[in-house]
Design an enzyme around this catalytic site. Structure first.
Site, PDB file in Angstrom:
ATOM      1  N   SER A   1      44.027  35.836  40.620  1.00 18.06           N
ATOM      2  CA  SER A   1      42.622  36.126  40.298  1.00 18.06           C
ATOM      3  C   SER A   1      42.598  36.624  38.866  1.00 18.06           C
ATOM      4  O   SER A   1      43.460  37.414  38.486  1.00 18.06           O
ATOM      5  CB  SER A   1      42.071  37.246  41.195  1.00 18.06           C
ATOM      6  OG  SER A   1      40.866  37.760  40.642  1.00 18.06           O
TER       7      SER A   1
ATOM      8  N   TYR B   1      33.687  39.691  40.692  1.00 18.46           N
ATOM      9  CA  TYR B   1      35.038  40.238  40.914  1.00 18.46           C
ATOM     10  C   TYR B   1      34.994  41.288  42.024  1.00 18.46           C
ATOM     11  O   TYR B   1      35.736  41.194  43.006  1.00 18.46           O
ATOM     12  CB  TYR B   1      35.519  40.850  39.606  1.00 18.46           C
ATOM     13  CG  TYR B   1      36.927  41.406  39.629  1.00 18.46           C
ATOM     14  CD1 TYR B   1      38.033  40.565  39.731  1.00 18.46           C
ATOM     15  CD2 TYR B   1      37.136  42.783  39.513  1.00 18.46           C
ATOM     16  CE1 TYR B   1      39.326  41.095  39.721  1.00 18.46           C
ATOM     17  CE2 TYR B   1      38.420  43.306  39.494  1.00 18.46           C
ATOM     18  CZ  TYR B   1      39.511  42.465  39.607  1.00 18.46           C
ATOM     19  OH  TYR B   1      40.788  42.980  39.591  1.00 18.46           O
TER      20      TYR B   1
HETATM   21  P1  NAD Z   1      46.391  38.248  35.147  1.00 17.41           P
HETATM   22  O1  NAD Z   1      45.117  37.609  34.738  1.00 17.41           O
HETATM   23  O2  NAD Z   1      47.417  38.529  34.118  1.00 17.41           O
HETATM   24  O3  NAD Z   1      47.098  37.425  36.314  1.00 17.41           O
HETATM   25  C1  NAD Z   1      46.393  36.675  37.271  1.00 17.41           C
HETATM   26  C2  NAD Z   1      47.114  35.368  37.493  1.00 17.41           C
HETATM   27  O4  NAD Z   1      46.424  34.590  38.467  1.00 17.41           O
HETATM   28  C3  NAD Z   1      47.180  34.514  36.232  1.00 17.41           C
HETATM   29  O5  NAD Z   1      48.485  34.059  36.032  1.00 17.41           O
HETATM   30  C4  NAD Z   1      46.206  33.378  36.522  1.00 17.41           C
HETATM   31  O6  NAD Z   1      46.543  32.207  35.820  1.00 17.41           O
HETATM   32  C5  NAD Z   1      46.332  33.250  38.020  1.00 17.41           C
HETATM   33  N1  NAD Z   1      45.180  32.623  38.668  1.00 17.41           N
HETATM   34  C6  NAD Z   1      43.863  32.923  38.493  1.00 17.41           C
HETATM   35  N2  NAD Z   1      43.099  32.137  39.267  1.00 17.41           N
HETATM   36  C7  NAD Z   1      43.939  31.326  39.953  1.00 17.41           C
HETATM   37  C8  NAD Z   1      43.753  30.282  40.890  1.00 17.41           C
HETATM   38  N3  NAD Z   1      42.538  29.921  41.291  1.00 17.41           N
HETATM   39  N4  NAD Z   1      44.847  29.645  41.387  1.00 17.41           N
HETATM   40  C9  NAD Z   1      46.103  29.987  40.974  1.00 17.41           C
HETATM   41  N5  NAD Z   1      46.324  30.964  40.077  1.00 17.41           N
HETATM   42  C10 NAD Z   1      45.262  31.627  39.569  1.00 17.41           C
HETATM   43  O7  NAD Z   1      45.974  39.597  35.888  1.00 17.41           O
HETATM   44  P2  NAD Z   1      46.856  40.803  36.404  1.00 17.41           P
HETATM   45  O8  NAD Z   1      46.472  41.988  35.638  1.00 17.41           O
HETATM   46  O9  NAD Z   1      48.259  40.398  36.474  1.00 17.41           O
HETATM   47  O10 NAD Z   1      46.271  40.996  37.876  1.00 17.41           O
HETATM   48  C11 NAD Z   1      46.945  40.535  39.017  1.00 17.41           C
HETATM   49  C12 NAD Z   1      46.180  40.937  40.263  1.00 17.41           C
HETATM   50  O11 NAD Z   1      46.095  42.367  40.323  1.00 17.41           O
HETATM   51  C13 NAD Z   1      44.770  40.408  40.308  1.00 17.41           C
HETATM   52  O12 NAD Z   1      44.468  40.019  41.628  1.00 17.41           O
HETATM   53  C14 NAD Z   1      43.922  41.597  39.923  1.00 17.41           C
HETATM   54  O13 NAD Z   1      42.647  41.524  40.499  1.00 17.41           O
HETATM   55  C15 NAD Z   1      44.735  42.749  40.479  1.00 17.41           C
HETATM   56  N6  NAD Z   1      44.455  43.985  39.720  1.00 17.41           N
HETATM   57  C16 NAD Z   1      44.967  44.184  38.476  1.00 17.41           C
HETATM   58  C17 NAD Z   1      44.658  45.335  37.785  1.00 17.41           C
HETATM   59  C18 NAD Z   1      45.199  45.593  36.403  1.00 17.41           C
HETATM   60  O14 NAD Z   1      44.852  46.606  35.809  1.00 17.41           O
HETATM   61  N7  NAD Z   1      46.046  44.758  35.873  1.00 17.41           N
HETATM   62  C19 NAD Z   1      43.821  46.306  38.364  1.00 17.41           C
HETATM   63  C20 NAD Z   1      43.315  46.053  39.622  1.00 17.41           C
HETATM   64  C21 NAD Z   1      43.644  44.907  40.295  1.00 17.41           C
END
Ligand code: NAD
Ligand code: UDP
Ligand code: UDP
Length: 419
Positions: A167, A237
């Site tokens: 996501s 989101y």
């Molecule tokens: P990011 O954007 O770096 O990684 C998300 C990955 O998902 C990317 O590699 C993207 O290409 C892939 N992706 C998106 N849509 C897709 C789809 N339809 N099919 C296949 N792949 C898809 O984000 P992140 O910071 O690594 O976050 C990872 C998860 O952790 C997410 O679900 C996010 O909601 C959750 N999260 C992160 C944070 C943070 O601060 N980083 C906070 C709360 C929640």
């Protein structure tokens, strides 16, 4: 095949070079022997030695030419691939683990952790915000598989555990295509839960502190239901993740799927997308480039930042536990965005101005996790101090900004990031 013919070519060039060199030098040595025995004084012999000198020069020229050709051919050979050392597990205690979104920021660190621990890891990613560079250290490894796939479409794999992270996560990225963000978190999550149901795999859903919206309870415990605007710019989101949680518990109740739900709070570290607009990457890059540091609104709003390796160990602990209710994973050290801007500027050491921009709509004003549950159920709490984690992050972005060529598996030792 190309590699083999390349090697053959280098070997034959090398043999020619060695043969040529030995012929010329033995001829020259013979001549020196003769010269020492016979004293030659007439002009004919002077001419002969002049000729020898010319031949020797000519030979040296040719050797130089062959040496540069050899160097050019050698440079075309692929460098020998080496991998970080990993634990060896037999098939009996090695798990097959799927990480959706594994090429992203958090996912790639989780990949490192599980690979180093000797498991078989499958990454599924559509590269919307992730990149191959984040996981290139494992490409070609026998325990690693990368699938370019969009989880909105069904996926059939045989796995034991699923970390469902796919996501977009930064506000500019998830607002870029809100409909796709909703589809990924709803349809995509249904597909991953369907996969978990069929394979009887345990599945961990990466949820978020955004399910609490702009919270009226502080700090936020898991029992708080949240304050989300269902039609605001963040709704794609926030509501997408809330539905993902609802789906997880519906599959658990109806089909017995073994679920875990991690409510992740703001996380930072190396491999954050340089252009994702999140506060840490923005401030660090602005400070490094000596540009103004942009605070949205008054800067009195707060966040609590955790370093990525703390999050990864929390996710792994949650997956390993028997606890099925949502768990906050975050660092309770809360800072205002104003304080954070000054901290980063001072750490980078530049003299960037700090400027205030208009506030963003529906920006949560206070955020801090209550991690009582994580401590009690997972025996987990964050360990990395903000200064230490930020120093690693600054170092990473400094390197990224000075990069001038495509990578050659030069992403560093993964263990180096797991503080
Ligand atoms: P990011 O954007 O770096 O990684 C998300 C990955 O998902 C990317 O590699 C993207 O290409 C892939 N992706 C998106 N849509 C897709 C789809 N339809 N099919 C296949 N792949 C898809 O984000 P992140 O910071 O690594 O976050 C990872 C998860 O952790 C997410 O679900 C996010 O909601 C959750 N999260 C992160 C944070 C943070 O601060 N980083 C906070 C709360 C929640
Ligand atoms: N699904 C999948 N991989 C699987 C099993 C299911 O992608 O290994 C998808 C499937 O396409 C379906 C969704 O997951 O649309 C939900 O599966 P479930 O079994 O709950 O639903 P059903 O197939 O009964 O509609
Ligand atoms: N923010 C900021 N300047 C920026 C980027 C973000 O002041 O260049 C603020 C943003 O308005 C929010 C906080 O920093 O109050 C955290 O934003 P981020 O996008 O990192 O994550 P969020 O917690 O809002 O999802």
């Amino acid at each position: 095949m190309r590699e083999l013919s390349g090697r053959a070519c280098v070997v034959s060039t090398l043999s020619v070079l060695v043969l040529y060199y030995s012929l010329v030098s033995s001829e020259f040595a013979d001549m020196e022997d003769i010269d020492s025995e016979v004293v030659v004084e007439d002009k004919r012999e002077d001419a002969a030695s002049g000729l020898q000198q010319l031949e020797l020069n000519d030979a040296q020229e040719k050797i130089k030419m062959l040496e540069s050709k050899l160097a050019m051919l050698e440079s075309r050979l692929p460098s020998t691939t080496t991998y970080p050392d990993i634990k060896f597990r037999t098939y009996k205690d090695r798990k097959r683990i799927l990480i959706t979104g594994g090429a992203g920021f958090v996912g790639s660190h989780l990949v490192d952790k599980l690979m180093l621990d000797g498991h078989e890891v499958f990454v599924v990613d559509n590269y919307f915000t992730g990149s191959k560079r984040n996981i290139e250290q494992w490409l070609g490894h026998e325990n690693f598989e990368m699938l370019h796939h969009d989880i909105v479409n069904p996926l059939f794999l045989e796995v034991d555990e699923i970390y469902h992270l796919a996501s977009p996560a930064s506000p500019p990225h998830y607002m870029y295509n809100p409909v796709k963000t909703i589809k990924t978190n709803t349809v995509g999550t249904v597909n991953m839960l369907g996969l978990a149901k069929r394979t009887k795999a345990k599945i961990l859903i990466a949820s978020t502190s955004e399910v609490y919206g702009d919270p009226e309870v502080h700090p936020q415990p898991e029992s708080y239901w949240g304050n989300v605007n269902p039609i605001g710019p963040r709704a794609c989101y926030d509501e997408g993740k809330r539905v993902a949680e609802t789906l997880a518990y519906a599959y658990n109740k109806q089909s017995g799927v073994d679920v875990r739900v991690a409510r992740i709070f703001n996380t930072y570290g190396p491999r954050m997308h340089a252009n994702d607009g999140r506060v840490v990457s923005n401030f660090v890059i602005q400070a490094l480039e000596k540009k103004p540091i942009t605070i949205y609104g008054s800067g009195d709003q707060t966040r609590s930042f955790q370093y990525v390796s703390d999050l990864v160990s929390g996710l792994v602990a949650l997956m390993a536990s028997k606890y099925t209710q949502p768990v906050n994973i975050g660092n309770p050290e809360e800072k205002s965005i104003n304080t954070f801007a000054r901290l980063i500027r001072d750490m980078v050491g530049g003299d960037s101005q700090i400027v205030h921009m208009p506030p963003v709509e529906d920006d949560p004003q206070r955020r801090r996790p209550d991690i009582t549950r994580a401590k009690a159920e997972l025996h987990w709490e964050p360990l990395v101090p903000l200064e230490k984690g930020l120093a690693k992050t600054v170092e990473y972005f400094r390197k990224e900004l000075s990069r001038t060529k495509h990578s050659d598996r030069n992403n560093g030792d993964p263990a180096e990031y797991l503080l």
